[in-house]
Design an enzyme around this catalytic site. Sequence first.
Site, PDB file in Angstrom:
ATOM      1  N   ASN A  45       0.813  -1.229   0.000  1.00  0.00           N
ATOM      2  CA  ASN A  45       0.000   0.000   0.000  1.00  0.00           C
ATOM      3  C   ASN A  45       0.842   1.272   0.000  1.00  0.00           C
ATOM      4  O   ASN A  45       0.489   2.260  -0.647  1.00  0.00           O
ATOM      5  CB  ASN A  45      -1.005  -0.011   1.156  1.00  0.00           C
ATOM      6  CG  ASN A  45      -0.345  -0.064   2.505  1.00  0.00           C
ATOM      7  OD1 ASN A  45       0.693  -0.703   2.668  1.00  0.00           O
ATOM      8  ND2 ASN A  45      -0.909   0.600   3.470  1.00  0.00           N
ATOM      9  N   CYS A  58      -3.298   1.475   6.184  1.00  0.00           N
ATOM     10  CA  CYS A  58      -3.727   0.713   7.360  1.00  0.00           C
ATOM     11  C   CYS A  58      -4.356   1.629   8.400  1.00  0.00           C
ATOM     12  O   CYS A  58      -5.088   1.170   9.268  1.00  0.00           O
ATOM     13  CB  CYS A  58      -2.527  -0.016   7.947  1.00  0.00           C
ATOM     14  SG  CYS A  58      -1.153   1.096   8.279  1.00  0.00           S
TER      15      CYS A  58
HETATM   16  P1  NAD Z   1       0.166  -9.488   2.894  1.00  0.00           P
HETATM   17  O1  NAD Z   1       0.179 -10.007   4.275  1.00  0.00           O
HETATM   18  O2  NAD Z   1      -0.551 -10.252   1.848  1.00  0.00           O
HETATM   19  O3  NAD Z   1       1.654  -9.321   2.332  1.00  0.00           O
HETATM   20  C1  NAD Z   1       2.624  -8.562   3.005  1.00  0.00           C
HETATM   21  C2  NAD Z   1       3.994  -9.090   2.655  1.00  0.00           C
HETATM   22  O4  NAD Z   1       4.126 -10.404   3.187  1.00  0.00           O
HETATM   23  C3  NAD Z   1       4.261  -9.217   1.162  1.00  0.00           C
HETATM   24  O5  NAD Z   1       5.604  -8.880   0.899  1.00  0.00           O
HETATM   25  C4  NAD Z   1       4.028 -10.691   0.913  1.00  0.00           C
HETATM   26  O6  NAD Z   1       4.723 -11.188  -0.209  1.00  0.00           O
HETATM   27  C5  NAD Z   1       4.580 -11.293   2.177  1.00  0.00           C
HETATM   28  N1  NAD Z   1       4.104 -12.635   2.505  1.00  0.00           N
HETATM   29  C6  NAD Z   1       2.996 -13.277   2.055  1.00  0.00           C
HETATM   30  N2  NAD Z   1       2.916 -14.506   2.598  1.00  0.00           N
HETATM   31  C7  NAD Z   1       3.976 -14.634   3.425  1.00  0.00           C
HETATM   32  C8  NAD Z   1       4.427 -15.658   4.301  1.00  0.00           C
HETATM   33  N3  NAD Z   1       3.784 -16.820   4.447  1.00  0.00           N
HETATM   34  N4  NAD Z   1       5.556 -15.438   5.004  1.00  0.00           N
HETATM   35  C9  NAD Z   1       6.221 -14.258   4.914  1.00  0.00           C
HETATM   36  N5  NAD Z   1       5.834 -13.259   4.098  1.00  0.00           N
HETATM   37  C10 NAD Z   1       4.722 -13.442   3.374  1.00  0.00           C
HETATM   38  O7  NAD Z   1      -0.368  -7.997   2.997  1.00  0.00           O
HETATM   39  P2  NAD Z   1      -0.661  -7.002   1.805  1.00  0.00           P
HETATM   40  O8  NAD Z   1      -1.917  -7.446   1.132  1.00  0.00           O
HETATM   41  O9  NAD Z   1       0.576  -6.787   1.017  1.00  0.00           O
HETATM   42  O10 NAD Z   1      -0.926  -5.639   2.596  1.00  0.00           O
HETATM   43  C11 NAD Z   1      -2.156  -5.258   3.109  1.00  0.00           C
HETATM   44  C12 NAD Z   1      -2.226  -5.518   4.598  1.00  0.00           C
HETATM   45  O11 NAD Z   1      -1.162  -4.855   5.252  1.00  0.00           O
HETATM   46  C13 NAD Z   1      -3.480  -4.965   5.224  1.00  0.00           C
HETATM   47  O12 NAD Z   1      -3.978  -5.915   6.122  1.00  0.00           O
HETATM   48  C14 NAD Z   1      -3.013  -3.730   5.970  1.00  0.00           C
HETATM   49  O13 NAD Z   1      -3.788  -3.351   7.079  1.00  0.00           O
HETATM   50  C15 NAD Z   1      -1.658  -4.168   6.402  1.00  0.00           C
HETATM   51  N6  NAD Z   1      -0.833  -3.022   6.711  1.00  0.00           N
HETATM   52  C16 NAD Z   1      -0.531  -2.774   8.025  1.00  0.00           C
HETATM   53  C17 NAD Z   1       0.222  -1.666   8.365  1.00  0.00           C
HETATM   54  C18 NAD Z   1       0.581  -1.359   9.790  1.00  0.00           C
HETATM   55  O14 NAD Z   1       1.459  -0.538  10.003  1.00  0.00           O
HETATM   56  N7  NAD Z   1      -0.046  -1.977  10.756  1.00  0.00           N
HETATM   57  C19 NAD Z   1       0.690  -0.817   7.353  1.00  0.00           C
HETATM   58  C20 NAD Z   1       0.359  -1.104   6.036  1.00  0.00           C
HETATM   59  C21 NAD Z   1      -0.394  -2.217   5.718  1.00  0.00           C
END
Ligand code: NAD
Length: 479
Positions: free
Chosen positions: A150, A282
């Site tokens: 994001n 987020c």
């Molecule tokens: P996601 O969890 O699908 O992916 C995040 C990252 O994790 C990507 O790089 C992905 O390739 C990797 N990933 C996927 N499976 C994995 C695994 N099994 N092991 C390790 N890494 C893995 O999230 P997204 O769809 O990219 O992002 C959206 C989410 O992120 C939303 O839920 C949002 O709320 C959250 N978010 C949180 C914050 C915060 O600061 N709390 C900030 C931004 C986004």
Amino acid sequence: MKKILNYINGELKAPLAGNYLDNIEPATGLAYSLIPDSDAQDIDMAVAAAKAASAAWANMHYEKRATIIEKIAAGIESRMEEFVMAESLDNGKPQWLARQVDIPRAVHNFRFFATGIQHFSSESHYMEGLGVNYTTRRPIGVVACIAPWNLPLYLFSWKIAPALVAGNCVVAKPTEVTPYTAYLLSEVCIAAGLPKGVLNIVHGLGSKIGDVISLHPDIKAISFTGGTSTGKRIASIAAPMFKKLSLELGGKNPTVIFADCNFDKMLKTVLRSSFENQGQICLCGSRILVERPIYEKFKMAFVEKVKALTVGDPNEEVNLGAIVSKNHFEKILSYIELAKQEGGTILAGGNALKPNGRCENGYFIAPTIIEGLSINCRTNMEEIFGPVVTIMPFDTDEEVIAYANTSEYGLACSIWTENLTKAHQMADAIQCGIIWVNCWLLRDLRTPFGGMKSSGVGREGGWEALRFFTEPKNICIKY
Ligand code: NAD
């Protein structure tokens, strides 16, 4: 087609198995580059490079490390417009947003921590006449940084910068959905003279290489931002291995509006807190709770403003650009359908859009307001992460506290009131890691950043990040 490459041991490298994935421009739905479909061998190579570089980087004088990190900040700054275009192309966000927020903040992240490490100190504890304890804070070794799509470079650099300045070597995985600026960052790191192996950026599917990272015995800490279910998966693997974990996860943030608020200022900011970056921050407030005396006034004014928002080609001066991917676009639309089934009334938006011209096959959704749902329905409990908000009236402080806290998440909340006592009481009662009063996303990078409950474990920012990326050791000397 342009090929994005991994950055391992100081060099741009093709994935060892030679496989690539299409990288799609969300505004057009067309592939415009290829990214490495890396596998375990690429991760192993990156970890080995990081391990080999560890001792020299950890023992380099902190001022010298800081100078190199500052060069990375300057390197991004000098290619600002190229980074802006890349972020917008890859993510679908309007260019103006990447120019105003994402890329300047990425520069600032490197600069902030390059300066911060020069002021970071450890403690000593004097035991009256008996002895003294002093605590050292040394780098952990090899750490992993995993980031979402994001705010791609913004959040990627928010992790990498403190990890590096603290003396760790990093294996970083940007998301496969928006890899482009992470690739440009590799070029900047090479130009800045970052020693080889200190930072390694491996592209590819989280579902394929995520577990390899979590399981790798030489990776001693993981800083992750992403979805709650992915965070759970990482914790289930890494926690029994006693890896240090920082997890920044999902949210379902309440916006709490009291009748005595400064209405015009509130309205202007709530428009942003609901729909900035297509609602894909987020910290966006997706549950808007409004005190009943101003509910109808708010509803009319908000609906009018939201209907006037422009959605379209991110290269133009639009308020909202494209949703990041086809999958995510379909997920958001399915939640709008669910909201209707749950009895919600669509007051604005509720549909996909097809801008004319080059964007007709892109992923666009009109900013959507839904009314008339119960607080406990799925639409109000699950993270949608798109341009969709619900609005609901409330009557008492107790009621709104209960509404705000019903969620399993506890990331951020913004509260609108001119009553100082009420602001403090609400801030105290609402279970979120970040509370904004009469503002939203007003950031001070020194503050602890993160969520409670299912929104995460640990905090980022300022000393919190530098503490996370260092291991304290206490040494006790008897006089
Ligand atoms: P996601 O969890 O699908 O992916 C995040 C990252 O994790 C990507 O790089 C992905 O390739 C990797 N990933 C996927 N499976 C994995 C695994 N099994 N092991 C390790 N890494 C893995 O999230 P997204 O769809 O990219 O992002 C959206 C989410 O992120 C939303 O839920 C949002 O709320 C959250 N978010 C949180 C914050 C915060 O600061 N709390 C900030 C931004 C986004």
